[in-house]
Design a protein around this motif. Structure first.
Motif, PDB file in Angstrom:
ATOM      1  N   TYR A   1       0.830  -1.205   0.000  1.00 41.69           N
ATOM      2  CA  TYR A   1       0.000   0.000   0.000  1.00 41.69           C
ATOM      3  C   TYR A   1       0.865   1.257   0.000  1.00 41.69           C
ATOM      4  O   TYR A   1       0.665   2.179  -0.800  1.00 41.69           O
ATOM      5  N   LEU A   2       1.821   1.325   0.934  1.00 38.35           N
ATOM      6  CA  LEU A   2       2.646   2.525   1.062  1.00 38.35           C
ATOM      7  C   LEU A   2       3.414   2.823  -0.221  1.00 38.35           C
ATOM      8  O   LEU A   2       3.639   3.986  -0.563  1.00 38.35           O
ATOM      9  N   SER A   3       3.804   1.776  -0.948  1.00 37.61           N
ATOM     10  CA  SER A   3       4.610   1.980  -2.151  1.00 37.61           C
ATOM     11  C   SER A   3       3.829   2.624  -3.289  1.00 37.61           C
ATOM     12  O   SER A   3       4.425   3.104  -4.252  1.00 37.61           O
ATOM     13  N   ARG A   4       2.494   2.627  -3.206  1.00 36.39           N
ATOM     14  CA  ARG A   4       1.714   3.237  -4.284  1.00 36.39           C
ATOM     15  C   ARG A   4       1.059   4.559  -3.866  1.00 36.39           C
ATOM     16  O   ARG A   4       0.360   5.186  -4.656  1.00 36.39           O
ATOM     17  N   LEU A   5       1.271   4.998  -2.627  1.00 39.55           N
ATOM     18  CA  LEU A   5       0.717   6.274  -2.186  1.00 39.55           C
ATOM     19  C   LEU A   5       1.454   7.438  -2.845  1.00 39.55           C
ATOM     20  O   LEU A   5       2.636   7.344  -3.163  1.00 39.55           O
ATOM     21  N   THR A   6       0.742   8.541  -3.028  1.00 40.33           N
ATOM     22  CA  THR A   6       1.332   9.748  -3.608  1.00 40.33           C
ATOM     23  C   THR A   6       1.060  10.936  -2.687  1.00 40.33           C
ATOM     24  O   THR A   6       0.043  10.968  -1.985  1.00 40.33           O
ATOM     25  N   PRO A   7       1.954  11.942  -2.664  1.00 46.31           N
ATOM     26  CA  PRO A   7       1.735  13.120  -1.813  1.00 46.31           C
ATOM     27  C   PRO A   7       0.415  13.805  -2.159  1.00 46.31           C
ATOM     28  O   PRO A   7       0.089  14.000  -3.328  1.00 46.31           O
ATOM     29  N   PHE A   8      -0.335  14.175  -1.128  1.00 43.58           N
ATOM     30  CA  PHE A   8      -1.648  14.795  -1.328  1.00 43.58           C
ATOM     31  C   PHE A   8      -1.666  16.254  -0.872  1.00 43.58           C
ATOM     32  O   PHE A   8      -2.169  17.130  -1.569  1.00 43.58           O
ATOM     33  N   ALA A   9      -1.111  16.523   0.298  1.00 45.52           N
ATOM     34  CA  ALA A   9      -1.094  17.888   0.828  1.00 45.52           C
ATOM     35  C   ALA A   9      -0.001  18.006   1.878  1.00 45.52           C
ATOM     36  O   ALA A   9       0.452  17.006   2.438  1.00 45.52           O
ATOM     37  N   GLU A  10       0.424  19.244   2.123  1.00 47.47           N
ATOM     38  CA  GLU A  10       1.425  19.512   3.149  1.00 47.47           C
ATOM     39  C   GLU A  10       0.942  20.667   4.017  1.00 47.47           C
ATOM     40  O   GLU A  10       0.635  21.742   3.513  1.00 47.47           O
ATOM     41  N   LEU A  11       0.885  20.426   5.327  1.00 50.77           N
ATOM     42  CA  LEU A  11       0.385  21.421   6.270  1.00 50.77           C
ATOM     43  C   LEU A  11       1.495  21.853   7.220  1.00 50.77           C
ATOM     44  O   LEU A  11       2.318  21.027   7.638  1.00 50.77           O
ATOM     45  N   SER A  12       1.518  23.126   7.553  1.00 51.33           N
ATOM     46  CA  SER A  12       2.447  23.599   8.570  1.00 51.33           C
ATOM     47  C   SER A  12       2.001  23.046   9.917  1.00 51.33           C
ATOM     48  O   SER A  12       0.880  22.537  10.061  1.00 51.33           O
ATOM     49  N   ALA A  13       2.858  23.149  10.924  1.00 49.43           N
ATOM     50  CA  ALA A  13       2.508  22.639  12.245  1.00 49.43           C
ATOM     51  C   ALA A  13       1.259  23.331  12.783  1.00 49.43           C
ATOM     52  O   ALA A  13       0.384  22.694  13.385  1.00 49.43           O
ATOM     53  N   THR A  14       1.156  24.638  12.536  1.00 53.03           N
ATOM     54  CA  THR A  14      -0.005  25.391  13.016  1.00 53.03           C
ATOM     55  C   THR A  14      -1.286  24.912  12.348  1.00 53.03           C
ATOM     56  O   THR A  14      -2.303  24.671  13.013  1.00 53.03           O
ATOM     57  N   GLU A  15      -1.243  24.764  11.017  1.00 58.01           N
ATOM     58  CA  GLU A  15      -2.421  24.307  10.283  1.00 58.01           C
ATOM     59  C   GLU A  15      -2.750  22.859  10.634  1.00 58.01           C
ATOM     60  O   GLU A  15      -3.923  22.477  10.713  1.00 58.01           O
ATOM     61  N   ALA A  16      -1.720  22.043  10.846  1.00 54.34           N
ATOM     62  CA  ALA A  16      -1.946  20.640  11.201  1.00 54.34           C
ATOM     63  C   ALA A  16      -2.644  20.527  12.550  1.00 54.34           C
ATOM     64  O   ALA A  16      -3.575  19.732  12.726  1.00 54.34           O
ATOM     65  N   LEU A  17      -2.206  21.340  13.514  1.00 56.80           N
ATOM     66  CA  LEU A  17      -2.818  21.305  14.839  1.00 56.80           C
ATOM     67  C   LEU A  17      -4.267  21.786  14.770  1.00 56.80           C
ATOM     68  O   LEU A  17      -5.162  21.201  15.396  1.00 56.80           O
ATOM     69  N   ARG A  18      -4.507  22.836  13.976  1.00 57.26           N
ATOM     70  CA  ARG A  18      -5.869  23.341  13.814  1.00 57.26           C
ATOM     71  C   ARG A  18      -6.761  22.280  13.153  1.00 57.26           C
ATOM     72  O   ARG A  18      -7.917  22.090  13.537  1.00 57.26           O
ATOM     73  N   PHE A  19      -6.214  21.593  12.161  1.00 57.42           N
ATOM     74  CA  PHE A  19      -6.970  20.550  11.465  1.00 57.42           C
ATOM     75  C   PHE A  19      -7.332  19.407  12.413  1.00 57.42           C
ATOM     76  O   PHE A  19      -8.486  18.968  12.476  1.00 57.42           O
ATOM     77  N   LEU A  20      -6.351  18.923  13.187  1.00 55.86           N
ATOM     78  CA  LEU A  20      -6.596  17.793  14.084  1.00 55.86           C
ATOM     79  C   LEU A  20      -7.578  18.154  15.193  1.00 55.86           C
ATOM     80  O   LEU A  20      -8.451  17.360  15.551  1.00 55.86           O
ATOM     81  N   ARG A  21      -7.447  19.357  15.737  1.00 56.60           N
ATOM     82  CA  ARG A  21      -8.342  19.769  16.820  1.00 56.60           C
ATOM     83  C   ARG A  21      -9.759  20.029  16.324  1.00 56.60           C
ATOM     84  O   ARG A  21     -10.705  20.017  17.112  1.00 56.60           O
TER      85      ARG A  21
END
Length: 457
Positions: free
Chosen positions: A182-202
């Motif tokens: 599975y991992l070998s066929r995944l492709t990059p989808f998005a990149e979030l900064s730490a601030t945006e990542a924390l906002r997204f998870l919360r």
């Protein structure tokens, strides 16, 4: 639950003995006769962050996302991480109790200082005492880590907790094989900064056991959650599994999301500077990686890749980065053949895949390779069909075959390169290729490869 047992013989038990300054904990290893009893001996440069990462890993292997409560105690006793000491990398891998969630901690050379005595992989039990030790680590407090052939030991001050090696459960072996495909066929989808990542998870729903299908849609510098499928969106379920990342995000540099074109898996990689934390999720919480069949296609053409396997395995050498193209050029073999060879080695527990570097890495899981066939009953059934002469080419259509089942003969189709396309059986009607090819498609593929071998000079 069944496990593949591996026997370890120790010359003497591990012991804590007094030395000139304090005490020494002597951890016995199983064979080898190495002058040093550990793979690695040194200190961590990011004590608190590494401890949090290992604790997050232990949360994954100690969690259940789709398991009857009555089975919880037994599953928790069987949930064990795997640690690999390779060239320039220390990696800790593990699965949730239901094998729907894969986690890995990658420590780069900048994350530690010390001596590597030898390379290897070992399966260990992160028990309650180890988890308690991890939770009390402070950033300013020196933390040394010793990785041995049979134990992992965490040392801080005068306290030392030792982990012993245990058998690897069957579902984990299947999961390790499948997750690499599975991992070998995944492709990059998005990149979030730490601030945006924390906002997204919360901002994610806090409902436990939510089985709803959600979609992540790129929006500016972040992603938003939607219940409606749209073009370019990333499919995801079991959002509660992402909570494992919350304690690590404040210390992260960025969060990279990886998507599967078929919507069958996702991966979230936290860049922690000197280390990385990877969290891979199966498409449904009730579908563990160990129940899939993504590696079957590679196994079905084992005869074809066998010609490169011996030379390919010789190139592993505990390398942290194994790129199919570079290996193909070095071996003078087709890149796709080398890639399929690496997938076969993955099924044998000899390589993993790192989504962030888009490369395989060498590690040797401690299990009996002779029992791999038992982990792929569909492939065994396909070979039985081939031996029984149940596969015949359809003269009216290129790449088409008739495969006799127990009561019905099915029409199957392969593409021009021999890859599975479709089958008329009920199993394919329900799952298509989402869980790998059915036994009839595998039998047709084996038939093609056998014919090619017969035509070879």
């Amino acid at each position: 639950m069944t496990a593949l047992n591996h026997t370890y013989l120790y010359a003497s038990p591990s012991e804590l003995v007094p030395v000139e300054k304090g005490h020494a904990l002597r951890l016995m290893t199983s064979g080898g006769g190495a002058p040093q009893p550990y793979f690695f001996e040194g200190r961590l440069t990011q004590p608190r962050l590494t401890a949090l990462s290992l604790r997050a890993l232990s949360r994954v292997v100690g969690s259940r996302f789709f398991i009857p409560p009555a089975m919880l105690n037994r599953i928790l006793r069987e949930a064990d991480p795997v640690v690999t000491c390779g060239r320039g990398m220390l990696r800790f891998e593990g699965f949730s109790g239901c094998a729907s969630t894969y986690a890995r901690v990658d420590l780069t050379p900048a994350a530690y200082e010390g001596d590597v005595a030898s390379f290897g992989t070992t399966n260990v039990d992160f028990n309650a005492a180890m988890r308690a030790a991890l939770s009390t680590v402070r950033e300013e407090e020196p933390l040394s880590l010793s990785v041995g052939h049979a134990e992992v030991a965490l040392q801080r001050g005068d306290t030392r907790v030792v982990e012993r090696k245990v058998p690897l459960p069957l579902r984990w072996l299947k999961g390790f094989a499948e997750v690499q495909a599975y991992l070998s066929r995944l492709t990059p989808f998005a990149e979030l900064s730490a601030t945006e990542a924390l906002r997204f998870l919360r901002g994610l729903p806090r409902t436990r056991g939510d089985k709803s299908v959600h979609y992540l849609v790129p929006q500016g510098r972040t992603v938003r959650l939607s219940s409606t499928e749209s073009k370019g969106a990333m499919r995801i379920t079991g959002l509660e599994r992402l909570r494992v990342l919350e304690d690590l995000v404040p210390s992260a540099k960025r969060l990279i999301l990886h998507a599967d074109p078929r919507g069958q898996a996702t991966a979230f990689v936290l860049d922690l500077g000197a280390s990385r934390f990877t969290l891979a999720l199966s498409s449904e919480v009730w579908r563990g990686f160990s129940g899939e069949g993504q590696a079957l296609t590679a196994l079905a053409q084992q005869a074809q890749v066998e010609q490169v396997l011996s030379t390919l395995r010789a190139e592993l050498r505990w390398e942290a980065v194994l790129e199919p193209l570079a290996l193909a050029r070095k071996l003078g073999a087709p890149e796709e053949l080398v890639r399929q060879g690496l997938l076969v080695l993955g099924v044998r527990g000899l390589v993993g895949f790192d989504s962030q570097t888009a490369a395989f890495f060498h590690r040797e899981l401690p299990f009996d390779f002779a029992q791999v066939e038992a982990l792929a009953p569909r492939l065994a059934d396909a070979r039985a069909l081939l031996v029984a002469g149940a596969v015949e080419a359809d003269p009216k259509e290129l790449g088409a075959f008739w495969v006799r089942g127990s009561d019905v003969t099915y029409h199957v189709l392969l593409d021009a390169e021999g890859e599975p396309l479709r089958c008329g059986c009920p199993w394919f009607s329900r799952h298509a290729l989402d869980r790998g090819p059915c036994k009839h498609l595998l039998a047709a593929r084996l038939h093609v490869h056998r014919a090619e071998d017969d035509d070879s000079p």
